[in-house]
Structures are given as C-alpha cells and as structure tokens.
Design a protein around this motif. Structure first.
Motif, PDB file in Angstrom:
ATOM      1  N   LEU A  86       0.821  -1.212   0.000  1.00  0.00           N
ATOM      2  CA  LEU A  86       0.000   0.000   0.000  1.00  0.00           C
ATOM      3  C   LEU A  86       0.856   1.264   0.000  1.00  0.00           C
ATOM      4  O   LEU A  86       0.474   2.287  -0.577  1.00  0.00           O
ATOM      5  CB  LEU A  86      -0.934  -0.013   1.212  1.00  0.00           C
ATOM      6  CG  LEU A  86      -2.028  -1.096   1.168  1.00  0.00           C
ATOM      7  CD1 LEU A  86      -2.611  -1.334   2.556  1.00  0.00           C
ATOM      8  CD2 LEU A  86      -3.126  -0.710   0.181  1.00  0.00           C
ATOM      9  N   GLY A  87       2.024   1.184   0.626  1.00  0.00           N
ATOM     10  CA  GLY A  87       2.926   2.332   0.642  1.00  0.00           C
ATOM     11  C   GLY A  87       3.535   2.634  -0.713  1.00  0.00           C
ATOM     12  O   GLY A  87       4.134   3.701  -0.903  1.00  0.00           O
ATOM     13  N   GLY A  88       3.379   1.705  -1.653  1.00  0.00           N
ATOM     14  CA  GLY A  88       3.886   1.923  -3.006  1.00  0.00           C
ATOM     15  C   GLY A  88       2.886   2.594  -3.930  1.00  0.00           C
ATOM     16  O   GLY A  88       3.206   2.903  -5.084  1.00  0.00           O
ATOM     17  N   ILE A  89       1.668   2.824  -3.432  1.00  0.00           N
ATOM     18  CA  ILE A  89       0.654   3.512  -4.236  1.00  0.00           C
ATOM     19  C   ILE A  89       0.964   5.008  -4.251  1.00  0.00           C
ATOM     20  O   ILE A  89       1.306   5.593  -3.215  1.00  0.00           O
ATOM     21  CB  ILE A  89      -0.758   3.254  -3.667  1.00  0.00           C
ATOM     22  CG1 ILE A  89      -1.093   1.758  -3.757  1.00  0.00           C
ATOM     23  CG2 ILE A  89      -1.804   4.076  -4.411  1.00  0.00           C
ATOM     24  CD1 ILE A  89      -2.405   1.377  -3.086  1.00  0.00           C
ATOM     25  N   LYS A  90       0.852   5.612  -5.390  1.00  0.00           N
ATOM     26  CA  LYS A  90       1.188   7.031  -5.546  1.00  0.00           C
ATOM     27  C   LYS A  90       0.401   7.887  -4.553  1.00  0.00           C
ATOM     28  O   LYS A  90      -0.818   7.751  -4.418  1.00  0.00           O
ATOM     29  CB  LYS A  90       0.877   7.485  -6.973  1.00  0.00           C
ATOM     30  CG  LYS A  90       1.325   8.913  -7.274  1.00  0.00           C
ATOM     31  CD  LYS A  90       1.060   9.279  -8.725  1.00  0.00           C
ATOM     32  CE  LYS A  90       1.502  10.711  -9.011  1.00  0.00           C
ATOM     33  NZ  LYS A  90       1.243  11.096 -10.424  1.00  0.00           N
ATOM     34  N   GLY A  91       1.123   8.733  -3.830  1.00  0.00           N
ATOM     35  CA  GLY A  91       0.495   9.643  -2.881  1.00  0.00           C
ATOM     36  C   GLY A  91       0.479   9.140  -1.451  1.00  0.00           C
ATOM     37  O   GLY A  91       0.041   9.855  -0.548  1.00  0.00           O
ATOM     38  N   PHE A  92       0.985   7.908  -1.240  1.00  0.00           N
ATOM     39  CA  PHE A  92       0.965   7.324   0.102  1.00  0.00           C
ATOM     40  C   PHE A  92       2.354   6.822   0.486  1.00  0.00           C
ATOM     41  O   PHE A  92       3.218   6.604  -0.360  1.00  0.00           O
ATOM     42  CB  PHE A  92      -0.056   6.183   0.171  1.00  0.00           C
ATOM     43  CG  PHE A  92      -1.463   6.640  -0.090  1.00  0.00           C
ATOM     44  CD1 PHE A  92      -2.242   7.144   0.932  1.00  0.00           C
ATOM     45  CD2 PHE A  92      -1.990   6.601  -1.377  1.00  0.00           C
ATOM     46  CE1 PHE A  92      -3.536   7.594   0.688  1.00  0.00           C
ATOM     47  CE2 PHE A  92      -3.280   7.046  -1.633  1.00  0.00           C
ATOM     48  CZ  PHE A  92      -4.052   7.550  -0.596  1.00  0.00           C
ATOM     49  N   GLU A  93       2.553   6.636   1.780  1.00  0.00           N
ATOM     50  CA  GLU A  93       3.838   6.150   2.273  1.00  0.00           C
ATOM     51  C   GLU A  93       3.630   5.366   3.560  1.00  0.00           C
ATOM     52  O   GLU A  93       2.622   5.547   4.259  1.00  0.00           O
ATOM     53  CB  GLU A  93       4.799   7.316   2.513  1.00  0.00           C
ATOM     54  CG  GLU A  93       4.317   8.315   3.552  1.00  0.00           C
ATOM     55  CD  GLU A  93       5.197   9.557   3.626  1.00  0.00           C
ATOM     56  OE1 GLU A  93       5.962   9.794   2.666  1.00  0.00           O
ATOM     57  OE2 GLU A  93       5.107  10.277   4.637  1.00  0.00           O
ATOM     58  N   ILE A  94       4.595   4.487   3.861  1.00  0.00           N
ATOM     59  CA  ILE A  94       4.504   3.703   5.093  1.00  0.00           C
ATOM     60  C   ILE A  94       5.037   4.526   6.259  1.00  0.00           C
ATOM     61  O   ILE A  94       5.778   5.492   6.076  1.00  0.00           O
ATOM     62  CB  ILE A  94       5.256   2.364   4.983  1.00  0.00           C
ATOM     63  CG1 ILE A  94       6.744   2.578   4.706  1.00  0.00           C
ATOM     64  CG2 ILE A  94       4.637   1.490   3.911  1.00  0.00           C
ATOM     65  CD1 ILE A  94       7.544   1.288   4.714  1.00  0.00           C
ATOM     66  N   LEU A 184      -9.822   2.166  -1.752  1.00  0.00           N
ATOM     67  CA  LEU A 184      -9.747   3.582  -1.395  1.00  0.00           C
ATOM     68  C   LEU A 184      -8.419   4.196  -1.823  1.00  0.00           C
ATOM     69  O   LEU A 184      -8.377   5.275  -2.420  1.00  0.00           O
ATOM     70  CB  LEU A 184      -9.938   3.735   0.119  1.00  0.00           C
ATOM     71  CG  LEU A 184      -9.827   5.151   0.696  1.00  0.00           C
ATOM     72  CD1 LEU A 184     -10.987   6.012   0.212  1.00  0.00           C
ATOM     73  CD2 LEU A 184      -9.797   5.100   2.225  1.00  0.00           C
ATOM     74  N   LEU A 185      -7.322   3.509  -1.530  1.00  0.00           N
ATOM     75  CA  LEU A 185      -6.005   4.068  -1.829  1.00  0.00           C
ATOM     76  C   LEU A 185      -5.661   3.991  -3.311  1.00  0.00           C
ATOM     77  O   LEU A 185      -5.026   4.895  -3.856  1.00  0.00           O
ATOM     78  CB  LEU A 185      -4.920   3.356  -1.009  1.00  0.00           C
ATOM     79  CG  LEU A 185      -4.558   4.021   0.329  1.00  0.00           C
ATOM     80  CD1 LEU A 185      -5.766   4.086   1.253  1.00  0.00           C
ATOM     81  CD2 LEU A 185      -3.408   3.288   1.008  1.00  0.00           C
ATOM     82  N   SER A 186      -6.082   2.911  -3.959  1.00  0.00           N
ATOM     83  CA  SER A 186      -5.679   2.685  -5.352  1.00  0.00           C
ATOM     84  C   SER A 186      -6.635   3.297  -6.367  1.00  0.00           C
ATOM     85  O   SER A 186      -6.256   3.530  -7.520  1.00  0.00           O
ATOM     86  CB  SER A 186      -5.582   1.185  -5.624  1.00  0.00           C
ATOM     87  OG  SER A 186      -6.868   0.586  -5.565  1.00  0.00           O
ATOM     88  N   GLY A 187      -7.889   3.529  -5.935  1.00  0.00           N
ATOM     89  CA  GLY A 187      -8.906   3.960  -6.890  1.00  0.00           C
ATOM     90  C   GLY A 187      -9.415   2.821  -7.751  1.00  0.00           C
ATOM     91  O   GLY A 187     -10.149   3.036  -8.714  1.00  0.00           O
TER      92      GLY A 187
END
Length: 254
Positions: A86-94, A184-187
């Motif tokens: 999930l941290g690899g999705i654009k706009g997000f981070e671990i 939610l995170l990926s769209g």
C-alpha cells in the motif's frame, strides 16, 4: 507498457515486497534450531494427546509443531507486506515506526493496519481509537482508519461504540475492511482481488530470481533431536520431554 501483476503499483515494487516477505520466511525457517524450538518449553502432554487422538506419528507431529512456530513468527511479516504494498501507491507512504502504518503524503489519511479482525483486546482497541482520534484532531482535513485486511465482511464505516465501558466516536475515525481500503487508496475497486490473483505469478518470478544459496536451509530442530535419540534410545516425545523437563521430579528417569 502494461504492468504484469497489478495496475496500481509498479511491477518492481510488487516484486520487492514479495522478496522482503520471502526473506522473512527464510529467517523464520532458519531460526528453528533445537535451542529456539525449546525456548518457550514444549507442551509434550498436549503433543501426546495430539499424537494419539489424531493418529499422527511423532516425527510428523513435531514437524507440524515446528511449522506452527514458523507460522506464528511470520504473521507480523504478513501485515508488513500489506503495508509495503500500500505504501507503493502514488500519494501514500509507510509509517516506518512513526505510530501509523500508512499515511497520505498530504496528511489527509492515516491508517493502522491489522491483518485479522480479531487481533486486539479491548485495551488495545481503546488505545488505537485514542491514537487515531489524536491524528484526526491534529490534522483537521484527515480521515483515520483502523484497517482489517481479513475482515468478516466488506465495509467502511465510522468506528463508534463502547470500549472498556466508555463510549467512543469521532466524525473522522473509521474502520474499514481490507478490500475497501485497497480500493480507497488505489482507486481500483478490485485492487485486493488483483493482488490475490497475481500473487502466485509474482512469487514464482521472485523465487526464480533467487540464488539457490539464498534459499532456506531446512530447520534443524528435528534433525538435532533425532541425533540425540540414536544414543538415548528414547522416543522423540520422550527425548523432547527429557530435554525440557529433566529437572522435574521423576523425569530424569526417562
């Protein structure tokens, strides 16, 4: 060029996450020496029941117990795998031990990820709600989530209710199932399904790229025990019992 695995993170990132989990498996397997197997004391009374009631030979029984210990040690790594994906999705981070597991880079989302829905007692749930509420209060445009990767249903709802006898609610603190959080995170509504379907392919590609020297040595615990019984002439269970409890009254006679 179209991604090989999923369409919400790069193939390189996906393989990196799989490789990290593979390393965790190798470490867990290599850690099961006899010394480590005995660390928390082996319940040979329970194992006796298991062997007799389930009609399992002692060697298979101990191998299963070793695998259970490996599985127990790997559970946290599964949660880390989801965080890294999930941290690899654009706009997000671990979070990297920051108190949250995933956040939006613009601070509009904070999340704590649990692999299973039943991993918290009431005190842990209370502490988590308070932590997420604090993030929400400090970041007025944020929404904060308790993520249950493996939930009992598909949902995204405000987290409210009684915990430890106290009523808790916050207008921007939610609980959410794994499929909905991935979406939610990926769209992408089917993001978690994409991951599930393509995981075997990615794992195969990962293993094909690993040097044979990096593959796990078989855990040595059972072999070490079998070496001992060659001279002691005990059964496997008796040997384990002797090595764990020879200081108990009468057990030195085994």
């Amino acid at each position: 060029m179209k991604n090989k695995y999923v369409d919400f993170i790069s193939d390189e990132h996906f393989l990196d996450c799989v490789a990290n989990l593979h390393k965790a498996y190798l470490k867990a397997k290599n850690n099961i020496t006899k010394k480590n197997f005995y660390t928390n004391k082996v319940d040979t009374i329970k194992l006796t029941f298991d062997a007799k009631f389930n009609d399992i030979d002692e060697e298979s029984l101990i191998q299963a117990e070793i695998l259970r210990q490996i599985d127990k040690s790997i559970n946290n790594s599964i949660g880390t795998f989801h965080e890294q994906i999930l941290g690899g999705i654009k706009g997000f981070e671990i979070g990297n031990l920051s108190g949250y597991d995933i956040k939006a880079k613009d601070n509009t989302l904070f999340a704590d990820i649990k692999n299973k829905h039943n991993t918290m007692n009431s005190s842990s749930a209370e502490a988590l709600f308070q932590k997420l509420s604090k993030y929400a209060d400090e970041n007025k445009k944020s929404k904060c989530y308790w993520v249950q990767i493996l939930a009992k249903s598909s949902f995204c709802e405000l987290w409210k209710g009684e915990i430890n006898g106290k009523e808790y609610s916050h207008s921007r603190v939610y609980k959410i199932s794994g499929d909905q959080f991935y979406a939610l995170l990926s769209g992408k509504d089917n993001a978690l399904f994409q991951l599930y379907k393509n995981l075997p392919i990615a794992v195969k590609d990962c293993l094909n790229s690993v040097e044979k020297s990096e593959l796990a040595k078989e855990n040595s615990a059972l072999d070490e025990i079998k070496v001992k019984i060659e001279t002691s002439k005990r059964t496997i269970l008796d040997q384990i019992t002797f090595e764990n409890y020879s200081y108990y009254l009468g057990f030195d006679k085994l």
